[in-house]
Design an enzyme around this catalytic site. Sequence first.
Site, PDB file in Angstrom:
ATOM      1  N   SER A   1     -28.373  26.873  14.497  1.00 41.89           N
ATOM      2  CA  SER A   1     -27.959  27.978  15.359  1.00 41.89           C
ATOM      3  C   SER A   1     -26.801  28.753  14.749  1.00 41.89           C
ATOM      4  CB  SER A   1     -27.519  27.391  16.702  1.00 41.89           C
ATOM      5  OG  SER A   1     -26.864  28.368  17.468  1.00 41.89           O
TER       6      SER A   1
ATOM      7  N   TYR B   1     -21.895  22.247  21.639  1.00 40.58           N
ATOM      8  CA  TYR B   1     -23.267  22.596  21.256  1.00 40.58           C
ATOM      9  C   TYR B   1     -23.330  22.963  19.764  1.00 40.58           C
ATOM     10  CZ  TYR B   1     -27.354  25.419  20.434  1.00 40.58           C
ATOM     11  OH  TYR B   1     -28.491  25.932  19.861  1.00 40.58           O
TER      12      TYR B   1
ATOM     13  N   LYS C   1     -25.045  20.921  16.447  1.00 38.32           N
ATOM     14  CA  LYS C   1     -26.025  21.495  15.512  1.00 38.32           C
ATOM     15  C   LYS C   1     -25.537  21.341  14.074  1.00 38.32           C
ATOM     16  CE  LYS C   1     -29.406  22.849  18.048  1.00 38.32           C
ATOM     17  NZ  LYS C   1     -30.801  22.470  17.798  1.00 38.32           N
TER      18      LYS C   1
END
Length: 323
Positions: free
Chosen positions: A119, A146, A150
């Site tokens: 991402s 988050y 990743k």
Amino acid sequence: MSVLVTGGAGYIGSHVVRLLQERGDQVVVVDDLSTGERDRIGEASLAVIDLARDDSVEKLAAAMGEHGVQSVIHIAAKKQVGESVKRPAWYYHQNVGGTANLLQAMEQAGVSKMMFSSSAATYGMPDVPEGTLLDEDVTPSPINPYGESKLACEWMIRAAGTAYGLRSVNLRYFNVAGAGWPDLGDPGVFNLIPIALQALTSGRQPSVFGNDYPTPDGTCIRDYVHVLDLADAHLAALDYLDRDDQPYDVFNVGTGHGASVTKVLDQIAGSTSLEVTPTVAERRPGDPATLVADVSRIESTLGWKATNDLAAIVDSAWRAWQH
Ligand code: UDP
């Protein structure tokens, strides 16, 4: 080719599955169906497995053996930034733990090719002059669990390459939106376009999170990429893993063009013929003013380029919304 797609019943995964099926690949979907839906995967085999559970390694390895899996596309993940801030350990457990289990299963089953969904959140608030396109050499510096999860997965996957020769490629998605088919719309209402469509179709007006950013119209600029273009990039990445020369293992997936929140809302007004008079709200913490991908690496190395513009993205999202 036999490809295992984790998260294949979800929004992005189901587009990848459908494109793989169209080109004749055999597809095995692994999904816990927490947000995915069984009716999005057509004739693909489905193994309902929660990657983060300890017993998933054996189950995954068995599924890989049974179906003669040659490559894995790993999309399954938790992806809500706000939720990750509230439940960091759970996000690490789900995303990093799940990827660790998957890697162990692949090693056990002798599957040596992996494409990972990363991402643009790995970049965080990039320390580059305003308006600079972000290339893959910008040092990742995520600002929420988050994005951290990743990035940790990218590291783990790279280390597996060093340790035992795993071939891998990480695609860093920018802002994914739209629908390749009306039945495959985004079922989650967590991003600007679905949030605005939901508000407008419920008789409310969308909110603009800040209009005093250093951008031409004061609202944040993002790189919106059509989910069907993104899915196509997965196929290109899979083919890349079969090449002898693999100069890079990270690619941005975007269009190289930014659109402001105001521009997106104008497009929504155009596509839906609804009256859009947004209200201006506070800035949302952690939002960089501009985040637009430099896509030269993926274009020149994978020969992939987005073909859909913002109008096509919003038109397709609206068609799917009404489906
Ligand atoms: N945004 C907004 N109103 C909303 C939802 C989002 O103004 O109701 C803005 C948000 O601040 C950001 C852009 O739209 O600048 C895209 O946000 P989204 O959450 O879709 O994706 P992100 O870029 O945060 O991954």
